[in-house]
Structures are given as C-alpha cells and as structure tokens.
Design a protein around this motif. Structure first.
Motif, PDB file in Angstrom:
ATOM      1  N   TYR C   7       0.859  -1.192   0.000  1.00  0.00           N
ATOM      2  CA  TYR C   7       0.000   0.000   0.000  1.00  0.00           C
ATOM      3  C   TYR C   7       0.890   1.234   0.000  1.00  0.00           C
ATOM      4  O   TYR C   7       1.373   1.656   1.044  1.00  0.00           O
ATOM      5  CB  TYR C   7      -0.894  -0.008   1.246  1.00  0.00           C
ATOM      6  N   GLU C  36       1.575  -4.220  -5.553  1.00  0.00           N
ATOM      7  CA  GLU C  36       0.776  -3.035  -5.235  1.00  0.00           C
ATOM      8  C   GLU C  36      -0.710  -3.355  -5.247  1.00  0.00           C
ATOM      9  O   GLU C  36      -1.229  -3.980  -6.163  1.00  0.00           O
ATOM     10  CB  GLU C  36       1.068  -1.886  -6.209  1.00  0.00           C
ATOM     11  N   LEU C  37      -1.374  -2.922  -4.195  1.00  0.00           N
ATOM     12  CA  LEU C  37      -2.801  -3.146  -4.042  1.00  0.00           C
ATOM     13  C   LEU C  37      -3.533  -2.402  -5.154  1.00  0.00           C
ATOM     14  O   LEU C  37      -3.359  -1.202  -5.324  1.00  0.00           O
ATOM     15  CB  LEU C  37      -3.216  -2.602  -2.668  1.00  0.00           C
ATOM     16  N   TRP C  40      -6.179   1.062  -4.592  1.00  0.00           N
ATOM     17  CA  TRP C  40      -6.188   1.500  -3.190  1.00  0.00           C
ATOM     18  C   TRP C  40      -6.668   2.950  -3.078  1.00  0.00           C
ATOM     19  O   TRP C  40      -6.534   3.726  -4.011  1.00  0.00           O
ATOM     20  CB  TRP C  40      -4.798   1.352  -2.576  1.00  0.00           C
ATOM     21  N   CYS C  43      -5.781   6.680   2.988  1.00  0.00           N
ATOM     22  CA  CYS C  43      -6.081   6.147   4.323  1.00  0.00           C
ATOM     23  C   CYS C  43      -6.778   7.181   5.203  1.00  0.00           C
ATOM     24  O   CYS C  43      -7.210   6.879   6.306  1.00  0.00           O
ATOM     25  CB  CYS C  43      -4.796   5.699   5.014  1.00  0.00           C
ATOM     26  N   ASN C  63      -9.152  -0.748   2.028  1.00  0.00           N
ATOM     27  CA  ASN C  63      -7.828  -1.258   1.658  1.00  0.00           C
ATOM     28  C   ASN C  63      -7.546  -2.611   2.291  1.00  0.00           C
ATOM     29  O   ASN C  63      -7.005  -3.516   1.655  1.00  0.00           O
ATOM     30  CB  ASN C  63      -6.747  -0.260   2.070  1.00  0.00           C
ATOM     31  N   LEU C  74      -0.777  -6.797   4.627  1.00  0.00           N
ATOM     32  CA  LEU C  74      -0.607  -5.490   3.998  1.00  0.00           C
ATOM     33  C   LEU C  74       0.646  -4.802   4.541  1.00  0.00           C
ATOM     34  O   LEU C  74       0.879  -4.807   5.749  1.00  0.00           O
ATOM     35  CB  LEU C  74      -1.856  -4.640   4.255  1.00  0.00           C
ATOM     36  N   ALA C  76       2.740  -1.142   4.578  1.00  0.00           N
ATOM     37  CA  ALA C  76       2.718   0.286   4.268  1.00  0.00           C
ATOM     38  C   ALA C  76       4.071   0.893   4.589  1.00  0.00           C
ATOM     39  O   ALA C  76       4.622   0.636   5.661  1.00  0.00           O
ATOM     40  CB  ALA C  76       1.629   0.982   5.079  1.00  0.00           C
TER      41      ALA C  76
END
Ligand code: SF4
Ligand code: SF4
Lengths: 144, 186, 294
Positions: C7, C36-37, C40, C43, C63, C74, C76
């Motif tokens: 993410y 990569e999501l 997305w 956030c 997400n 996930l 980040a």
C-alpha cells in the motif's frame, strides 16, 4: 386511551435533549434520555419503549445510522417507530454543501431536521405511535 | 429543567467507544505536558486542559486552541500512568468543534482537515497541490511566499504531481461513503 | 518467497517517489514481493479522524478488505498510513458492531472485512531478516554515521501490545547490517511536527529544528527516515528553519530504503537519489559512485 407512552431520546446534545424533553413531558409523555449510542442501546434492550427519537452525529460519527440499522435487524425492536432528528447537514455542510439528507437504506419512519418546531414534533410523535399501534393490532389480528 | 449532563460527561459520551480511562482518573502528574513536543506552543497544556474538562469548564475549553495544535504523536497516550488516551481525546475535541462549528476563525487546522476530507471524498486520493492552494487564503503573505517557494521547488524536483490522482472504482467508493454519511442525492 | 499487498499511500505517488522506487528495488533484491494493491484509496491521514471516525475506519477497511481478498498481509511504507490501517484492523476486530456497519458500506464495492490479515510497516518487514540484508549488503556503507529517526507512528500508540515502544533498537540493527554506524540519536522517537507544518508552522519549525540540532550534535552525517511526512518536514523545511532561527543546517535526510539500496549496490537512479534538496554526505557519495560501477 391507553397508559402514558414511554419515549426514549438518544442524542448527545444535552441542551437539545432538555428542550424537547420538556415539550414532551408537558404533553404527558414519559421520557428517558441517553446521551451516547452505547447507553442508548442498553436502554432499548432493557426497557420497552413506544417510540425512539434518534440523533445522527454522535460519538465517532453518524452513529445514529448504526443504531437505526441495528434496530431493523432486531426481532423484538424491529417495529419500534423511529423519528430521526438531526442537524447533520449543518454539521457536515462543508462536505456536501446544499445536498439533502438521505438515509434511504435504513428503515426510519420519519426524519426531521433541527431545530424542531414543538407542534410539529408532537404531531409527528403522536402519529408515529398511532401508526405503530395500528400495525401491531393488525399483526395480532392476523395471528389469531 | 436544568441539564444534569456535565461537560466532562459530554466529552466521555463523545469517546464512548474509545479504550482509555475517563479524564476523572487523572492524577495531575504532568507527564503529558512534560512529554508533549507541542506543549510550548499551546495556550493550555494537556495536563491543564484535562483538569479544565474534568471541572466542566466548557466555555474555557472551547476557547482554547491547544487541541488543534496536537500533532497526534501519541507520546502522552503511551506515557500517561493512568491510562488516559489523551491523543484520542484531542481527536474527540476536534470533532466536537467541527460539528458545532465552534473554533477560532483564524485557525488553519479545521479548514485544512475539511479541505483534505473533501478532496478524498471526491477522488479517493489526497492531492498535495490542491491542498496547498485551498489553504493559501488562510496564510499571511510571508508564509504564502514561503509555501509557494516550497511547492515550486518540489515541482522542479519532480516531486509534486501535475494532475490529481483518482481511484478507478470511484462510483462505488462514493456510494460506500454515502452509506456512512447519509447526505447527498441518491 | 515472502509476498505482501503493498500500500504505497498518496505521498509515495509523487512527493516521496524516491521512497517508493527504493522500497520496490530493495524488496526485489531481498526476494520480497511487494504487489501493489489495485485501486487503493487514501487512508484518510489524521484529517479524517478530526471529522468522522466511522468514515475514517471505512476508508482504511476498504484497503484491508482488498488485501484480504488477495490473501496477503498489507505492508505500508508511510508511518501515518501504517498507523491508521493497523489501528483500524485492531479496532474492527474488537468492535463487531462497527465491523458490521463498515461491511455494510463496503458492500457497495463488493468487499468484505473479516480481519484475517496483519498490517506491517515496511521497515519491520526488512528488519526482521537481518541475515538476508547483511548477505546482500555487498557495498557496505562503512564510515557513514546515521541518525535512525523512528518518529511517532511506527511505534505509537501500540503500548497495549507488549511492544517496546520506548526504546526500540531495530532501526539501529538494520543500519548496522548495512555496514553503517548508527549514532545515539536521543530524539529518535520525538515528533517531526507532522501536519503542523501546515496548520501551525511556528510549532512545527521549532520541532524540526530540535531534531536537526540533536542529529548534528550526535555526530550524524545523515538522518534516515521511514516516513514521507517526516522526510519532507526534516529536509524540505531546513531553509525555513534557518531563516526562522538564524541557524545554518544542511543535513541530508534519506529514506532507510535508499541507504539499503546503496549498500546493496543498486544504481542511485533506481533509488531516487538525486531528487533531494540536501546532497548526500561524502561517505554516502563514495557508496553512490561504487554502485555506478557495480
Ligand atoms: S499524564 Fe495522565 S494522569 Fe498525568 S496529568 Fe496527564 S492525563 Fe493526568
Ligand atoms: S499526542 Fe498531541 S497532546 Fe499528546 S503529546 Fe503528542 S502532540 Fe502532545
């Protein structure tokens, strides 16, 4: 005429609650108040009410909607009439300026925006309770 | 009929779902103020703010700017010996003032938050240059020049996007938001 | 091979592109796949929690649900995104009413949150396998003195999870594995000012100044960060700090992944080295030159 009707207000604004509570008490209703969604739900579970007056923006956000949805899923509470009284449009005006309130996806019986005019409030409350009673009567009949 | 709900109760109601202890358990040890990196810039430091809330001094609390200066660094929260989630409380107070539109006009924080949120709701992403311009009006001339300079430098280094990004399934995203905030045509 | 839903977060799209580039390159070198999501969304940063916490959770949950659908944890790289997503994950797992409500909203995008995955910060993922890092660090950053800047939200507010949020050491260990020398950076957990750089410039500049001063005092050639907001505050506002306080700071600030990449001999261009405002220090330049030859 049946006994005094029992109402519950769930609203985080103490001044607003004081206001409508005194209007309703004068009109011979018994009124309980809960000032956050958690206490409100506990009250609903512990006592039988004839009508719920529900605010939208409380606690973390639009938690009134959470309560309304939860009511709809509860076998016992499903038929409790709900009157939403909100100023969400004002509270979130910056986000959706000028747009209408639309909780179409939850079953609430009525939605009015603050400030509420006393006579309208009393009319709506009386009508909602009557409609709910009539509906309950029909259901009882049908069961027989 | 006077209300029986104190201001400190009102704040507790706001935080009904948060995990921390109530402000009434504060023992005024001062750890929060001592550890807060923004303390020196707050008109009322965290320790005193908590006491004011506990004492129900609503108008005074509403008039302070300190919670809008909280950087959400959580230093106070992890160090409070009484387990009060002070950072969460600061969030709660910010929410409270935004919903009631009760904040000093010249504060940048609320305008910034609102602009930020608006942009995400529209595109699904945040976009720095839009943010930059929309809070420009809140800055003085000197800061504005500084900001423009900073932005231009980032731009020259290829570090600011020229076009705002948006997510692909934006329509779904917008409907998702409307299920949480019930405003807007349906 | 380790595989994660990656993410990037809004800042890495452009402002912190060097972080993105170096994260991807370094991961590849270590045999960690960062996928990569797809699609997305933001956030919500801190701003969302200022306005509506339910909405903030919904944003993060979208997400999380997408990563769940892919069956991957996930990852980040931004501490702000990481904290939001980590907190949301923990919160929704505990509060079933909230999860139900959020899932009701997620239906609009055919998604569902079940709480089946973990949320990790990129630096944790890399720091948990130091042997692998060491093995790949063929171009060690010998003599480079680095201030490991953790900042706030990698660690806080997770005090209830029995983690050492007051004296972490993994950043130092990671730098050590690269052959660099981590300095004793006393303010390594102190806030950079975050969004105050916009909403309260005076406070933020003073916070940045304290950090820069402490880094210089501790003998660092460079500050390493693990968050785009920290990086930008510490690096891009040095001019303003100098103007405000009459100081003369010129402290390079790089992402830890850029340092990792250099130590692994990845060409500087692929690490986004060259887009910084303050040039790398000599000990780093030496490493940079070597990557050109490797
Ligand atoms: S650290 Fe906790 S107990 Fe101490 S003054 Fe602050 S809020 Fe009160
Ligand atoms: S979270 Fe806010 S109040 Fe607490 S220490 Fe950090 S800046 Fe200060």
């Amino acid at each position: 005429m049946s006994a005094q009707k029992q109402l519950l207000i769930i609203d985080d604004d103490p001044d607003f609650v004081d206001g409508i509570k005194s209007i309703l008490v004068k009109a011979n209703y018994k009124v309980d108040a809960a000032y956050n969604p958690k206490d409100g739900w506990a009250a609903l579970e512990n006592k039988k009410y004839d009508l719920l007056l529900l605010d939208v923006m409380m606690g973390r956000g639009a938690e009134g909607i959470m309560i309304a949805r939860k009511l709809g899923k509860d076998a016992r509470l499903r038929n409790l009439p709900v009157l939403i009284i909100t100023s969400i449009r004002e509270q979130m005006a910056f986000l959706f300026p000028g747009e209408a309130v639309h909780p179409h996806f939850v079953t609430v019986d009525e939605l009015v925006e603050k400030p509420v005019e006393p006579k309208m409030l009393l009319d709506k409350v009386a009508t909602l309770i009557k409609t709910a009673e009539a509906k309950a009567g029909h259901l009882a009949e049908a069961k027989k | 009929m006077a209300t029986t709900v104190t201001f400190s109760r009102e704040i507790a109601n706001l935080l009904h779902a948060a995990g921390g202890e109530p402000v009434s358990s504060c023992m005024q040890c001062g750890t929060c103020s001592g550890t807060c990196p923004v303390s020196d810039f707050m008109d009322v430091r965290p320790q005193r703010l908590i006491r004011m809330i506990d004492a129900g001094l609503k108008d005074q609390v509403m008039a302070t700017r300190s919670f809008w200066y909280c950087a959400s660094c959580y230093q106070c929260t992890v160090r409070c010996p009484r387990g009060i989630d002070i950072a969460e409380l600061m969030y709660g107070l910010k929410r409270y003032t935004i919903w009631k539109k009760q904040y000093p006009e010249d504060l940048i924080g609320p305008a910034f938050s609102e602009t930020f949120v608006k942009n995400i709701v529209r595109t699904g992403r945040s976009y720095e240059p839009v943010l930059a311009t929309s809070y420009f009006f809140t800055l003085g001339l000197k800061e504005m020049l500084q900001e423009a300079q900073g932005a231009t430098m980032l731009m020259l280094k290829g570090r600011l996007p020229v076009l705002p990004a948006r997510i692909k399934r934006l329509e779904n995203f917008k409907r998702m938001i409307k299920r949480i905030i019930p405003i807007g045509d349906e | 091979m380790k595989k994660f839903a990656y993410y990037p977060g809004c800042s890495l799209e452009k402002m912190a592109q060097s972080y993105h580039l170096s994260a991807v390159e370094t991961a590849r070198m270590l045999g960690v796949e960062l996928k990569e999501l797809d699609d997305w969304n933001c956030c919500g940063a801190t701003a969302y929690f200022h306005v509506d916490e339910l909405l903030a959770h919904t944003l993060c949950a979208r997400n999380l649900a997408m990563a769940e659908a892919e069956g991957m944890d996930l990852v980040a790289p931004c501490s702000g995104c990481y904290k939001n997503m980590h907190a949301c994950n923990a919160h929704l797992k505990k509060d079933r009413d909230l999860a139900e409500h959020v899932n009701f909203a997620l239906e609009e995008d055919n998604l569902h949150f079940a709480g089946k995955i973990k949320v990790r910060h990129l630096i944790e993922v890399f720091a948990e396998d130091l042997a692998a890092v060491k093995a790949k660090a063929t171009n060690p950053l010998t003599g480079l003195k680095v201030a490991p800047y953790y900042g706030c939200q990698i660690l806080r507010p997770r005090k209830f999870e029995h983690e050492n949020v007051e004296e972490p050491q993994y950043f130092e260990d990671l730098l050590g594995a690269l052959g660099a020398t981590p300095v004793d950076f006393r303010l390594k957990l102190r806030c950079c000012g975050a969004a105050l750089i916009i909403t309260n410039r005076e406070a933020a500049l003073s916070m940045v100044r304290n950090l820069l001063q402490n880094a210089v005092d501790s003998g660092a050639d460079v500050i390493a960060t693990a968050c785009p907001l920290c990086q930008v505050n510490l690096e891009c506002y040095q001019d303003q700090v100098n103007a405000q306080f009459g100081t003369n700071f010129s402290v390079p600030v790089f992402y830890f992944t850029q340092l990792m990449g250099l130590a692994m001999g990845i060409p500087t261009k692929q690490l986004g080295v060259g887009t910084e405002f303050v040039a790398p220090p000599p000990a780093m330049l030496a490493a940079c030159r070597k990557t050109a030859v490797v």
